[in-house]
Scaffold this active site. Structure first.
Site, mmCIF file in Angstrom:
data_model
loop_
_atom_site.group_PDB
_atom_site.id
_atom_site.type_symbol
_atom_site.label_atom_id
_atom_site.label_comp_id
_atom_site.label_asym_id
_atom_site.label_seq_id
_atom_site.Cartn_x
_atom_site.Cartn_y
_atom_site.Cartn_z
ATOM 1 N N LYS A 64 0.829 -1.207 0.000
ATOM 2 C CA LYS A 64 0.000 0.000 0.000
ATOM 3 C C LYS A 64 0.865 1.260 0.000
ATOM 4 C CE LYS A 64 -3.639 -2.394 2.570
ATOM 5 N NZ LYS A 64 -4.352 -2.511 3.864
ATOM 6 N N CYS A 80 -0.345 0.637 6.397
ATOM 7 C CA CYS A 80 -0.869 -0.162 7.520
ATOM 8 C C CYS A 80 -1.626 -1.373 6.988
ATOM 9 C CB CYS A 80 -1.851 0.637 8.386
ATOM 10 S SG CYS A 80 -1.302 2.263 8.880
ATOM 11 N N ASP A 81 -1.627 -2.415 7.784
ATOM 12 C CA ASP A 81 -2.527 -3.528 7.498
ATOM 13 C C ASP A 81 -2.790 -4.286 8.787
ATOM 14 O OD1 ASP A 81 -3.876 -4.962 5.113
ATOM 15 O OD2 ASP A 81 -3.122 -6.568 6.386
ATOM 16 N N GLN A 82 -3.926 -4.929 8.829
ATOM 17 C CA GLN A 82 -4.302 -5.690 10.013
ATOM 18 C C GLN A 82 -4.902 -7.028 9.600
ATOM 19 O OE1 GLN A 82 -7.791 -4.502 12.584
ATOM 20 N NE2 GLN A 82 -6.137 -4.108 14.038
ATOM 21 N N ALA A 117 0.272 -4.267 11.370
ATOM 22 C CA ALA A 117 1.558 -3.776 10.868
ATOM 23 C C ALA A 117 1.452 -2.311 10.463
ATOM 24 C CB ALA A 117 2.010 -4.610 9.672
#
Length: 204
Positions: A64, A80-82, A117
């Site tokens: 991203k 960001c990622d979850q 993250a």
């Protein structure tokens, strides 16, 4: 007086309203830009190649950030990622209320973790990264509670990977929550602020 320097500009590579709210509440000036990446393909490849949820979340966050940074290389881009992990199962955002019901039925009475993250990308490279892993224990909620919860939340259950908003009625689903609240919302804020101070973006 501002806590933040004028350079570099900050960009959040996310369309998440929760992540935007976290940064806004902390007093940061930034632009939010949605990053068009094929998350499902990245997850599928990572799973097939044996990558951990932590590595996969970081790969998604980097994808991203890189996508957004390509158009604005002078900026410091926050990716960001979850991922929600229950035992060895990885959950995706539910596509609708019935899928959300399935998520809640699978999670109730159990503890799961939110592998979250965040990284910063500048000048064509990753300059920092961090993974937080809040743990949440969901109550053994009744079918009647799930019915009432889904009716109250409507389509908002599709906005988060666990079909719940901890900042809303979703908090009633839980017995115990461990970890930074902002990380549960999708952005580990305290580690990010620490990096931004070290990087000269925020005042020490």
């Amino acid at each position: 007086m501002s806590f933040q320097t004028e350079d570099p500009p900050l960009i959040l590579a996310s369309a998440s309203s929760a992540r935007r709210a976290v940064l806004e509440a902390a007093g940061l000036r930034f632009e939010a830009v949605a990053a068009a990446v094929d998350e499902a393909s990245i997850k599928e490849s990572a799973r097939a190649e044996g990558f951990s949820p932590e590595d996969t979340a970081m790969m998604l966050a980097e994808a991203k950030a890189r996508r957004v940074a390509a158009a604005q290389p002078e900026a410091l881009v926050i990716g960001c990622d979850q991922m929600l992990v229950l035992e060895d199962r990885w959950f995706d955002k539910p596509e609708g209320p019935e899928a959300a019901r399935g998520h809640l039925e699978a999670l109730r009475g159990k503890e799961h973790r939110l592998v979250t993250a965040v990284l910063c990308w500048r000048g064509g490279r990753r300059v920092w990264g961090h993974v937080s892993q809040p743990r949440l224990a969901m109550r053994a909620v009744s079918d009647a509670f799930i019915d009432a919860y889904l009716a109250a939340e409507g389509e908002r259950v599709t906005e988060s990977v666990g079909a719940y908003r901890l900042e809303g009625p979703g908090v009633q689903l839980f017995d115990r929550v461990e970890g930074e609240h902002a990380a549960i919302l999708g952005l580990p804020l305290l580690p990010l602020l620490g990096f931004l101070r070290q990087h000269g973006v925020l005042l020490r």
